[in-house]
Design an enzyme around this catalytic site. Structure first.
Site, PDB file in Angstrom:
ATOM      1  N   PRO A 215       0.826  -1.216   0.000  1.00  0.00           N
ATOM      2  CA  PRO A 215       0.000   0.000   0.000  1.00  0.00           C
ATOM      3  C   PRO A 215       0.857   1.262   0.000  1.00  0.00           C
ATOM      4  O   PRO A 215       1.943   1.282   0.571  1.00  0.00           O
ATOM      5  CB  PRO A 215      -0.793  -0.107   1.295  1.00  0.00           C
ATOM      6  CG  PRO A 215      -0.022  -1.018   2.165  1.00  0.00           C
ATOM      7  CD  PRO A 215       0.735  -1.951   1.261  1.00  0.00           C
ATOM      8  N   GLU A 216       0.393   2.304  -0.666  1.00  0.00           N
ATOM      9  CA  GLU A 216       1.079   3.595  -0.639  1.00  0.00           C
ATOM     10  C   GLU A 216       0.260   4.560   0.234  1.00  0.00           C
ATOM     11  O   GLU A 216      -0.782   4.188   0.778  1.00  0.00           O
ATOM     12  CB  GLU A 216       1.260   4.120  -2.059  1.00  0.00           C
ATOM     13  CG  GLU A 216       2.188   3.199  -2.868  1.00  0.00           C
ATOM     14  CD  GLU A 216       2.933   3.921  -3.981  1.00  0.00           C
ATOM     15  OE1 GLU A 216       3.203   5.125  -3.829  1.00  0.00           O
ATOM     16  OE2 GLU A 216       3.244   3.284  -4.989  1.00  0.00           O
TER      17      GLU A 216
ATOM     18  N   LYS B 205       3.722   6.311   4.859  1.00  0.00           N
ATOM     19  CA  LYS B 205       2.978   5.048   4.826  1.00  0.00           C
ATOM     20  C   LYS B 205       2.852   4.427   6.205  1.00  0.00           C
ATOM     21  O   LYS B 205       2.368   3.314   6.339  1.00  0.00           O
ATOM     22  CB  LYS B 205       3.700   4.047   3.930  1.00  0.00           C
ATOM     23  CG  LYS B 205       3.918   4.534   2.519  1.00  0.00           C
ATOM     24  CD  LYS B 205       4.733   3.501   1.768  1.00  0.00           C
ATOM     25  CE  LYS B 205       5.447   4.144   0.608  1.00  0.00           C
ATOM     26  NZ  LYS B 205       6.275   3.184  -0.118  1.00  0.00           N
TER      27      LYS B 205
ATOM     28  N   HIS C 147      -6.651 -16.209   7.601  1.00  0.00           N
ATOM     29  CA  HIS C 147      -5.312 -15.698   7.925  1.00  0.00           C
ATOM     30  C   HIS C 147      -5.346 -14.663   9.051  1.00  0.00           C
ATOM     31  O   HIS C 147      -4.524 -13.763   9.089  1.00  0.00           O
ATOM     32  CB  HIS C 147      -4.655 -15.115   6.670  1.00  0.00           C
ATOM     33  CG  HIS C 147      -4.552 -16.111   5.566  1.00  0.00           C
ATOM     34  ND1 HIS C 147      -3.681 -17.187   5.632  1.00  0.00           N
ATOM     35  CD2 HIS C 147      -5.218 -16.232   4.395  1.00  0.00           C
ATOM     36  CE1 HIS C 147      -3.820 -17.915   4.531  1.00  0.00           C
ATOM     37  NE2 HIS C 147      -4.747 -17.368   3.766  1.00  0.00           N
TER      38      HIS C 147
ATOM     39  N   ARG D 157       0.531 -13.352   4.010  1.00  0.00           N
ATOM     40  CA  ARG D 157       1.965 -13.632   3.870  1.00  0.00           C
ATOM     41  C   ARG D 157       2.786 -13.309   5.115  1.00  0.00           C
ATOM     42  O   ARG D 157       3.985 -13.524   5.140  1.00  0.00           O
ATOM     43  CB  ARG D 157       2.503 -12.884   2.651  1.00  0.00           C
ATOM     44  CG  ARG D 157       2.013 -13.559   1.352  1.00  0.00           C
ATOM     45  CD  ARG D 157       2.471 -12.830   0.115  1.00  0.00           C
ATOM     46  NE  ARG D 157       1.454 -11.905  -0.341  1.00  0.00           N
ATOM     47  CZ  ARG D 157       1.571 -11.160  -1.434  1.00  0.00           C
ATOM     48  NH1 ARG D 157       2.670 -11.215  -2.152  1.00  0.00           N
ATOM     49  NH2 ARG D 157       0.605 -10.353  -1.792  1.00  0.00           N
TER      50      ARG D 157
ATOM     51  N   LYS E 240      21.908  17.164  -2.421  1.00  0.00           N
ATOM     52  CA  LYS E 240      22.115  15.721  -2.585  1.00  0.00           C
ATOM     53  C   LYS E 240      22.732  15.413  -3.942  1.00  0.00           C
ATOM     54  O   LYS E 240      22.300  15.952  -4.952  1.00  0.00           O
ATOM     55  CB  LYS E 240      20.762  14.991  -2.507  1.00  0.00           C
ATOM     56  CG  LYS E 240      20.253  14.850  -1.114  1.00  0.00           C
ATOM     57  CD  LYS E 240      20.158  13.381  -0.745  1.00  0.00           C
ATOM     58  CE  LYS E 240      19.969  13.221   0.750  1.00  0.00           C
ATOM     59  NZ  LYS E 240      20.227  11.881   1.229  1.00  0.00           N
TER      60      LYS E 240
ATOM     61  N   ARG F 120      12.905  -2.633  -8.977  1.00  0.00           N
ATOM     62  CA  ARG F 120      11.508  -2.370  -9.321  1.00  0.00           C
ATOM     63  C   ARG F 120      11.479  -2.018 -10.798  1.00  0.00           C
ATOM     64  O   ARG F 120      12.383  -2.371 -11.540  1.00  0.00           O
ATOM     65  CB  ARG F 120      10.953  -1.229  -8.489  1.00  0.00           C
ATOM     66  CG  ARG F 120      10.886  -1.574  -7.028  1.00  0.00           C
ATOM     67  CD  ARG F 120      10.379  -0.412  -6.230  1.00  0.00           C
ATOM     68  NE  ARG F 120      11.415   0.079  -5.349  1.00  0.00           N
ATOM     69  CZ  ARG F 120      11.176   0.708  -4.211  1.00  0.00           C
ATOM     70  NH1 ARG F 120       9.956   0.943  -3.832  1.00  0.00           N
ATOM     71  NH2 ARG F 120      12.156   1.124  -3.453  1.00  0.00           N
TER      72      ARG F 120
END
Ligand SMILES: [Zn+2]
Length: 294
Positions: free
Chosen positions: A2-3, A61, A96, A125, A168, A278
């Protein structure tokens, strides 16, 4: 995974269903779900008993339930498949089900929708879980005190973010996913905001001008706000919000998951490239790669 918008939807659900209720008891059905609570399952359940849950909070999050009468909070880790569900006490256990939290229904709460319900942490999971932590003076669980504010937070400092980008030696998508700079922007919303800003994910941040940074932040906020309005994305059929409803924002994505489909701006087929374990989705025409300097 989830974001931020998905997590915010869960937070709002919890606010309605569990805030200001007193924990009557908790039950841990799988020890892995409390492995981040180092003192163990018995300690976790004993410490919760009798405490009132405060207003659920979120940063990026990260989602937590403060305890009202002690400087501690329950931190929720949703992991890949974790769900926080509100169920009637009489509903059969999910296959679960990992943790159950029961509440004491007082005469004052007996007439509300929440009466007779319990909070269940369900996780196929078992990457997720719940843990109890001390809180900082700001009210954050101590283990996430280093997490930066997210762009929807009214106290997020745009100028400080811009200066950090300039300092940065990073590239823009890396910076967007750096939780110590800005929190809550995951892979999906980074790709969406970069597409809207016509920025390639590997563009160095050192040369960012203030208008460019502000435009990008504006797109990040727009994408997240739009996702929130429809309950967040849901790419994992296991992920549902606190009432068990799936999000459906994925239909309106412009970049993420659109490899080979025409760019909605210029018609060029979208591309996907491996990126830090990703994928990055982008339009090769609207989002030109930076020139490689030797
Ligand atoms: Zn394009």
């Amino acid at each position: 995974m989830p974001e931020l918008p998905e997590v915010e939807v869960v937070r709002r659900g919890l606010e309605r269903w569990v805030a200001h209720r007193t924990v009557a008891g908790a039950e841990v059905l799988h020890p892995r779900a409390v492995r981040r609570h180092l003192a163990g399952a018995d300690d976790f359940t004993h410490r919760l008993e009798g405490h009132r849950i405060g207003a659920p909070s979120r940063r990026g999050k990260y989602l937590w339930l403060p305890l009202e009468d002690t400087p501690q909070a329950i931190l929720a880790h949703l992991g890949m498949s974790g769900q926080l569900l509100i169920r009637p006490r009489t509903a059969p256990d999910e296959k679960h089900l990992r943790i159950r939290v029961r509440f004491a229904d007082t005469p004052a709460s007996a007439d509300t929708d929440a009466a007779g319900t319990e909070l269940r942490f369900v996780d196929q999971r078992t990457f997720g879980g719940l843990s109890l932590h001390d809180t900082t003076p700001d009210g954050l669980p101590d283990v996430i005190a280093h997490i930066a504010r997210d762009p929807l937070d009214p106290l997020f400092d745009d100028e400080a973010f811009h200066q950090a980008l300039r300092r940065k030696r990073s590239t823009i998508k890396r910076a967007l996913l750096d939780q110590s700079l800005i929190s809550g922007v995951g892979n999906i919303y980074a790709d969406e905001a970069l597409w809207r800003s016509r920025l390639h994910y590997d563009r160095p941040t050192a040369g960012f001008t203030r208008p460019r940074t502000l435009e990008l932040l504006g797109h990040v906020r727009d994408v997240m706000t739009a996702a929130l309005a429809v309950g967040g994305t849901s790419f994992d059929s296991l992920y549902v919000n606190v009432n068990g409803e799936s999000g459906y924002f994925d239909r309106s994505l412009d970049a993420y998951g659109r490899e080979g489909l025409p760019c909605r701006r210029c018609g060029t087929p979208m591309r996907r490239r491996p990126w830090m374990n990703r994928s990055s989705y982008f339009c090769p025409r609207c989002q030109r790669p930076p020139r490689v300097s030797s």
